[in-house]
Each structure stands twice: as structure tokens, then as C-alpha cells.
Design a protein around this motif. Structure first.
Motif, mmCIF file in Angstrom:
data_model
loop_
_atom_site.group_PDB
_atom_site.id
_atom_site.type_symbol
_atom_site.label_atom_id
_atom_site.label_comp_id
_atom_site.label_asym_id
_atom_site.label_seq_id
_atom_site.Cartn_x
_atom_site.Cartn_y
_atom_site.Cartn_z
ATOM 1 N N LYS A 19 0.908 -1.093 -0.121
ATOM 2 C CA LYS A 19 -0.176 -0.012 0.041
ATOM 3 C C LYS A 19 0.893 1.224 -0.069
ATOM 4 N N TYR A 28 -12.453 -1.740 -3.563
ATOM 5 C CA TYR A 28 -12.970 -2.123 -2.141
ATOM 6 C C TYR A 28 -14.419 -1.979 -2.068
ATOM 7 N N HIS A 88 -16.715 -3.066 0.778
ATOM 8 C CA HIS A 88 -16.511 -2.296 1.881
ATOM 9 C C HIS A 88 -17.255 -0.837 2.161
ATOM 10 N N PHE A 119 -15.390 3.594 7.446
ATOM 11 C CA PHE A 119 -14.045 3.979 6.879
ATOM 12 C C PHE A 119 -13.780 4.243 5.460
ATOM 13 N N GLU A 141 -11.990 7.078 4.306
ATOM 14 C CA GLU A 141 -10.277 7.271 4.486
ATOM 15 C C GLU A 141 -9.874 5.963 3.528
ATOM 16 N N LEU A 142 -10.395 4.809 3.635
ATOM 17 C CA LEU A 142 -9.731 3.757 2.848
ATOM 18 C C LEU A 142 -9.298 4.432 1.399
ATOM 19 N N ARG A 155 -2.050 -14.321 4.274
ATOM 20 C CA ARG A 155 -2.940 -13.827 5.620
ATOM 21 C C ARG A 155 -2.204 -14.067 6.652
ATOM 22 N N THR A 180 -5.389 -7.092 10.836
ATOM 23 C CA THR A 180 -5.624 -6.164 10.172
ATOM 24 C C THR A 180 -5.174 -4.839 11.026
ATOM 25 N N ARG A 231 2.640 -6.777 9.250
ATOM 26 C CA ARG A 231 1.896 -5.564 9.596
ATOM 27 C C ARG A 231 2.592 -5.203 11.181
ATOM 28 N N ILE A 241 -4.217 0.877 11.782
ATOM 29 C CA ILE A 241 -5.276 -0.044 11.221
ATOM 30 C C ILE A 241 -5.624 0.286 9.765
ATOM 31 N N GLY A 242 -5.703 1.723 9.590
ATOM 32 C CA GLY A 242 -6.055 2.327 8.199
ATOM 33 C C GLY A 242 -4.591 2.050 7.338
ATOM 34 N N ASN A 252 -2.006 -0.012 6.989
ATOM 35 C CA ASN A 252 -1.550 -1.107 7.539
ATOM 36 C C ASN A 252 -0.462 -1.978 6.435
#
Ligand code: ADP
Ligand code: MG
Length: 140
Positions: free
Chosen positions: A11, A51, A54, A59, A62-63, A87, A93, A104, A111-112, A114
């Protein structure tokens, strides 16, 4: 156990800190092989589509803004049990809850922000790989 493919994303918070190699190293040490890779600065539309599951979450805005804040490195990973293995090596997360040695735990900021994304099941892996890669870009 079957050889699987999964979709992974480094990311923007991680590419900004020059962690592409460090994160890929953790993936490779876990036995995952990078069989496709490219750097993408996603548009708002691409992030919203990727996404979409979601969309209703508080969020979501923000994501989308964190995912479009800079370039990402998207990859297809291959290996035995690749979806679950990725995973596991990603960690929880929320980095505060992630196990020692996970990506992580090692690198995530919050958390955002990550640091990584990974598909959570065979069907999402198929969909996410197809969202970003043509079959000809995947070379096992
Ligand atoms: P994961 O990436 O571990 O599969 P989710 O699918 O639940 O987690 O969420 C997708 C992404 O949305 C997370 O990786 C994170 O970037 C963001 N996110 C999840 N929960 C929150 C939250 N409570 N606050 C801010 N961002 C969040
Ligand atoms: Mg998820």
C-alpha cells in the motif's frame, strides 16, 4: 496441499517509506513466489471498485483516500496454500493485534495505513487478480 495464487498489494504508506523490497522479502521467505508485479497509482474509481465490498463501512472514505495517496505495488503470489499463508504472514488488520514477525507488526503505521492487502479466499483471489492483471502478465 494445492499450489494457489493470491493477490497482494503493497500500500501507499509502505511504498512512501521505500519498503517494497523489505515486504517482498518477508513474502518470499514465507515461501511465496512473485509471479506478476507492477506499480500502480490507482484512481479514486479504481480504489472504489476494488474495495466495493466495504462501500457501506464508516472508514470507506478514508480507505479510498489512503489507497490513492501514492503508488502501490500489486503482485500475484504463488505457492502452496498461498491465500492462507499470505494472510498469516500479513498479520492482523490492526497492527496492534498483529503477531510478532508479521508484515503488519513490522511495518504498519495504523489500522488504516497497514502496509499490505491480501485476498481472503479463493473466490476473492480470482476476482482481485482479474481486476488488475491480464493472464499474459502472470508468468509462473
Ligand atoms: P484486511 O485488509 O485485513 O482484509 P478488511 O478487509 O477488514 O481488512 O479491511 C480492508 C482495509 O480497510 C484494511 O486493510 C484497512 O486498510 C482498512 N480498515 C479496516 N478497518 C478499518 C478501521 N476500523 N479504520 C480505518 N481503516 C480500516
Ligand atoms: Mg479484506
Amino acid at each position: 496441499m494445492a499450489i494457489e495464487r493470491t493477490f497482494s498489494m503493497i500500500k501507499p504508506d509502505a511504498t512512501a517509506r521505500n519498503l517494497t523490497g523489505a515486504i517482498t522479502n518477508v513474502l518470499e521467505k514465507a515461501g511465496l513466489r512473485v509471479v506478476a508485479s507492477k506499480r500502480v497509482w490507482m484512481t479514486e474509481k479504481q480504489a472504489e471498485g476494488f474495495y466495493a465490498v466495504h462501500r457501506a463501512r464508516p472508514f470507506f472514505g478514508e480507505l479510498v483516500s489512503t489507497m490513492t495517496a501514492g503508488p502501490t505495488v500489486i503482485q500475484v503470489l504463488e505457492g502452496e496454500n498461498a491465500i492462507a499463508k499470505n494472510r498469516e504472514v500479513m498479520g492482523a488488520t490492526d497492527p496492534a493485534k498483529a503477531a510478532e514477525g508479521t508484515i503488519r507488526k513490522l511495518f504498519a503505521k495504523s489500522i488504516g495505513e497497514n502496509s499490505v492487502h491480501g485476498s481472503d479466499a479463493p473466490e476473492t483471489a480470482r476476482q482481485e487478480i482479474a481486476y488488475w492483471f491480464a493472464e499474459t502478465e502472470i508468468v509462473g
